[in-house]
Design a protein around this motif. Structure first.
Motif, PDB file in Angstrom:
ATOM      1  N   ASN A 192      22.876  82.722 121.457  1.00 50.92           N
ATOM      2  CA  ASN A 192      23.073  81.298 121.728  1.00 50.92           C
ATOM      3  C   ASN A 192      23.382  81.033 123.192  1.00 50.92           C
ATOM      4  OD1 ASN A 192      22.533  80.426 119.137  1.00 50.92           O
ATOM      5  ND2 ASN A 192      24.670  80.561 118.468  1.00 50.92           N
ATOM      6  N   TYR A 246      20.971  78.395 125.019  1.00 50.57           N
ATOM      7  CA  TYR A 246      21.501  77.054 125.242  1.00 50.57           C
ATOM      8  C   TYR A 246      22.371  76.864 126.483  1.00 50.57           C
ATOM      9  CZ  TYR A 246      20.198  76.681 120.305  1.00 50.57           C
ATOM     10  OH  TYR A 246      19.524  76.697 119.117  1.00 50.57           O
ATOM     11  N   LEU A 292      27.109  73.511 126.271  1.00 52.16           N
ATOM     12  CA  LEU A 292      25.669  73.682 126.129  1.00 52.16           C
ATOM     13  C   LEU A 292      24.909  72.733 127.050  1.00 52.16           C
ATOM     14  CD1 LEU A 292      25.321  74.001 122.245  1.00 52.16           C
ATOM     15  CD2 LEU A 292      25.943  75.753 123.934  1.00 52.16           C
ATOM     16  N   LEU A 313      18.403  71.971 124.251  1.00 48.53           N
ATOM     17  CA  LEU A 313      18.516  71.839 122.804  1.00 48.53           C
ATOM     18  C   LEU A 313      17.217  71.341 122.187  1.00 48.53           C
ATOM     19  CD1 LEU A 313      21.999  70.069 122.577  1.00 48.53           C
ATOM     20  CD2 LEU A 313      21.528  72.507 122.259  1.00 48.53           C
TER      21      LEU A 313
END
Length: 400
Positions: free
Chosen positions: A126, A130, A347, A352
């Motif tokens: 992740n 991100y 993020l 996204l």
């Protein structure tokens, strides 16, 4: 004692920080993490944050079969000292701490003392998907200490002020204005007692505004003329304390206590490092719905908070799975909901997927929560060495 212990560790032979050259595949990490128990040492002083951590625990157990236990701390330094004691005792495996909520001075102490596992953060799926670390210095520098993958970001915070619009029409929006207000309304202004984190941050916030050259605060304190730079801060506090709450003889112990005092109409202004703190307390019935949040005209201090894995964690794979989940759009969006926590996401919105952008787009704005645009200028944290120096200076002058 702390400096002596860190010096002792630094003098020891450097411990191999574990598996840096060849990271196992994420599928291998997930497999090894199954069935592990991760003891996450994290501040436990706010019910809504504790509830969020429990939500994380439920999610990682359901999805990854990792059991997460929240070890509630009053001071992160206690966990750091425990890891240090284990290393000094030669306990290089099966440590009692698997994950720590950390930043600033505690991170520097662990990094310099060889107490961390890693680097691991930039290998998390992740993080790779991100997070845009190069775009945010706060993700690569932690109070002036290079992160270098030794801790993983999971939230961003900024100092905010709160007041009740039913009793205060125009709040003071600079340190000079705050002092003027305190003189005009004796007993109505205060701040948490250093070395409580927010109290120490209040000192840094005031110094950032009052000093002639704030850029000097980005350098190690030992390289600067401490007395000259801080003279305006002590002069400010010398004037503030006699007209402060309880005449500056005692101070609140936390942001939560300040909000209780605000609710009881004992003070007019409260502080927090949580941009949605007022909205959360209003929703819980702990503050009137006339309370609002604001920032100073010249900006307020902001920083990133992280999680790190000790070198001797017995559940390194499980800890990485938790850190990775904390960086998921699901976890970040849920945490940003004002009535959950309101913590700002680390993020990159533009990285996204549309469905995840929608998660953030649809987050309800709390009644007293500022939007990103309303948060104004985010001031950088001074170099980590200023914290201890300011706390010591404060104790010498004002501790009873």
């Amino acid at each position: 004692m702390k400096k002596l212990a860190i010096a002792l560790v630094a003098a020891m032979s450097t411990y191999a920080m574990a598996e840096n050259a060849n990271h196992p595949s994420w599928s291998d990490t997930l497999m090894k993490a199954k069935g592990q128990t991760v003891y996450w040492n994290a501040w436990g002083g706010a019910d809504n944050i504790n509830d969020y951590i429990q939500w994380v625990a439920d999610r990682v157990e359901d999805e990854y079969q990792v059991q997460l236990e929240h070890v509630k701390l009053t001071d992160t330094a206690h966990a750091v000292s425990r890891v240090l004691a284990e290393k000094v005792a030669g306990q290089n495996d099966n440590g009692s701490v698997d994950l720590i909520w950390i930043n600033g001075e505690n991170f520097r102490a662990m990094k310099e003392g060889g107490l961390l596992f890693g680097p691991f953060a930039e290998t998390l799926p992740n993080y790779q998907t991100y997070v845009t670390a190069s775009a945010r210095q706060s993700l690569t520098q932690d109070f002036g200490t290079p992160v270098e993958g030794m801790e993983s970001p999971w939230g961003m915070a900024q100092v905010v002020f709160m007041y009740d619009t039913a009793t205060l029409y125009e709040p003071p929006k600079s340190m000079h204005a705050l002092l003027d207000y305190a003189k005009q309304h004796p007993g109505r202004v205060t701040y948490p007692r250093p070395p409580q984190f927010l109290g120490s941050t209040f000192l840094k916030q005031a110094l950032s505004e009052l000093t002639d050259d704030p850029s000097k605060l980005q350098q190690p304190v030992a390289s600067q003329d401490f007395d000259q730079i801080t003279a305006p801060l002590w002069a400010f506090l010398d004037e503030l304390h006699p007209v402060a709450w309880r005449s500056g003889t005692t101070f609140p112990g936390s942001s939560e206590e300040m909000m209780r005092l605000l609710d009881d109409q004992e003070i007019d202004i409260a502080l927090s490092f949580d941009v949605s703190a007022a909205s959360v307390q209003i929703a819980q019935g702990n503050l009137p719905d006339t309370v609002r949040t604001y920032v100073l005209d010249g900006g307020t201090i902001g920083n990133t908070h992280f999680v790190a894995i000790p070198f001797n964690s017995s559940a390194k794979e499980g800890a990485q799975v938790v850190a990775n989940f904390l960086l998921s759009p699901e976890a970040q969006a849920y945490k940003q909901e004002p009535t959950v926590w309101g913590d700002l996401s680390v993020l990159d919105y533009h990285k996204l997927e549309p469905k995840d952008q929608a998660r953030f787009d649809n987050i309800p704005k709390g009644i007293a929560t500022l939007s990103l645009g309303e948060l104004g200028t985010t001031l950088p944290e001074p170099h980590v060495s200023w914290m201890e120096a300011l706390e010591q200076g404060w104790r010498e002058r004002y501790a009873n």
